[in-house]
Design an enzyme around this catalytic site. Structure first.
Site, PDB file in Angstrom:
ATOM      1  N   SER A 114       0.990  -1.224   0.080  1.00 31.03           N
ATOM      2  CA  SER A 114      -0.180  -0.137   0.244  1.00 31.03           C
ATOM      3  C   SER A 114       0.891   1.306  -0.157  1.00 31.03           C
ATOM      4  O   SER A 114       2.017   1.159  -0.479  1.00 31.03           O
ATOM      5  CB  SER A 114      -0.961   0.195   1.103  1.00 31.03           C
ATOM      6  OG  SER A 114      -2.044   0.895   1.152  1.00 31.03           O
ATOM      7  N   ASN A 115       0.374   2.382   0.466  1.00 29.32           N
ATOM      8  CA  ASN A 115       1.255   3.524   0.427  1.00 29.32           C
ATOM      9  C   ASN A 115       0.696   4.539   1.600  1.00 29.32           C
ATOM     10  O   ASN A 115      -0.225   3.936   2.513  1.00 29.32           O
ATOM     11  CB  ASN A 115       0.727   4.584  -1.007  1.00 29.32           C
ATOM     12  CG  ASN A 115      -0.530   4.656  -1.167  1.00 29.32           C
ATOM     13  OD1 ASN A 115      -1.129   5.356  -0.547  1.00 29.32           O
ATOM     14  ND2 ASN A 115      -1.032   3.827  -2.195  1.00 29.32           N
ATOM     15  N   ASP A 116       1.149   5.629   1.629  1.00 27.48           N
ATOM     16  CA  ASP A 116       1.125   6.515   2.922  1.00 27.48           C
ATOM     17  C   ASP A 116      -0.412   7.257   2.855  1.00 27.48           C
ATOM     18  O   ASP A 116      -0.419   8.191   3.860  1.00 27.48           O
ATOM     19  CB  ASP A 116       2.054   7.355   3.020  1.00 27.48           C
ATOM     20  CG  ASP A 116       3.445   6.836   3.535  1.00 27.48           C
ATOM     21  OD1 ASP A 116       3.238   6.008   4.375  1.00 27.48           O
ATOM     22  OD2 ASP A 116       4.713   7.271   3.378  1.00 27.48           O
ATOM     23  N   SER A 117      -1.097   7.046   1.897  1.00 29.64           N
ATOM     24  CA  SER A 117      -2.345   7.840   1.812  1.00 29.64           C
ATOM     25  C   SER A 117      -3.268   7.738   3.003  1.00 29.64           C
ATOM     26  O   SER A 117      -3.450   6.606   3.363  1.00 29.64           O
ATOM     27  CB  SER A 117      -2.993   7.639   0.730  1.00 29.64           C
ATOM     28  OG  SER A 117      -4.449   8.309   0.682  1.00 29.64           O
TER      29      SER A 117
END
Ligand code: CTP
Ligand code: CA
Length: 226
Positions: free
Chosen positions: A33-36
């Site tokens: 995933s990512n930091d959003s």
């Protein structure tokens, strides 16, 4: 569940908002995933609902609670996000794509937890490209006002301009995510708004809910019949 909103410039309008970083499964206990954080998308959903819109928020996993008066659809990966959006797209007046969609997903999702083995000190996960949701929906566009975001760490304007054209958007919100005080996970944001054939509009730094109101304001003016 839905509040009967009596006033607002988006009454009888359908707005689809996406939020959060998609989760691309590796195995039953792991994902990419990512930091959003989802904050921007949730703020936009709230702002659109405040204008009386029928809002559907397609959200990947976040720590945020569903905004009042908004229909929420929970998804994990990009493919699921696209599926959930596709069968709602035709009836929408605006689509605001604030989600940070993972560009790639594992080719295979293991059905059991992947074990480490004594003879391997490295491992490789093969990734495949996710569908571009905005581009896919653009091919089915009838009346929808399409809004995208661009998260960049360098060449903000040039990259953002390219995305505006490439994805055939009506509006693109460009966001410098190399700065910790704005962008992913921050409470504030500072963006440049791009529109086809218009000078870029640089907004001052403001809270994500203030920015959400500014964006919804502009979407209102872009709707046919407004
Ligand atoms: N987006 C999308 N589907 C994807 C990837 C991105 O719909 N598979 C949307 C995002 O939600 C955002 C916009 O496209 O509104 C731009 O996303 P961004 O990650 O900045 O651009 P990409 O086109 O993925 O290009 P890159 O990450 O290589 O800069
Ligand atoms: Ca991307």
């Amino acid at each position: 569940q839905k509040w009967a909103q009596q006033t607002g410039r988006l009454r009888h309008r359908h707005v689809l908002v996406t939020a959060g970083g998609t989760r691309e499964r590796i195995d039953p206990v792991r994902f990419i995933s990512n930091d959003s954080s989802g904050k921007m998308g949730y703020a936009i959903a709230t702002a659109a609902a405040n204008e009386g819109a029928d809002v559907t928020l397609v959200s990947s996993t976040t720590t945020l609670s569903a905004p009042a008066g908004v229909e929420i659809v929970h998804v994990a990966g990009a493919k699921e996000m696209l599926n959930q959006m596709q069968h709602r797209f035709a009836q929408q007046d605006a689509v605001i794509m604030a989600a940070a969609v993972a560009d790639f997903r594992p080719v295979e999702e293991a059905t059991q937890k992947i074990k480490k083995t004594a003879d391997n000190d490295t491992m490789t996960i093969k990734l495949t490209k996710n569908p571009d949701i905005l581009k896919t929906l653009a091919t089915q566009k009838t009346k929808q006002v399409m809004v995208g975001f661009a998260a960049e760490t360098e060449h903000l304007l040039a990259n953002a301009q390219q995305k505006l054209t490439d994805k055939k958007l009506d509006m693109l919100v460009a966001n410098d995510v190399s700065r910790k005080d704005i962008g992913f996970n921050a409470d504030n944001n500072q963006v440049i708004i791009l529109r086809p054939n218009q000078e870029p509009e640089k907004l001052p730094i403001m809270t994500k809910s203030e920015l959400a109101a500014e964006l919804v304001d502009r979407v209102v003016t872009l709707l046919p019949g407004k």
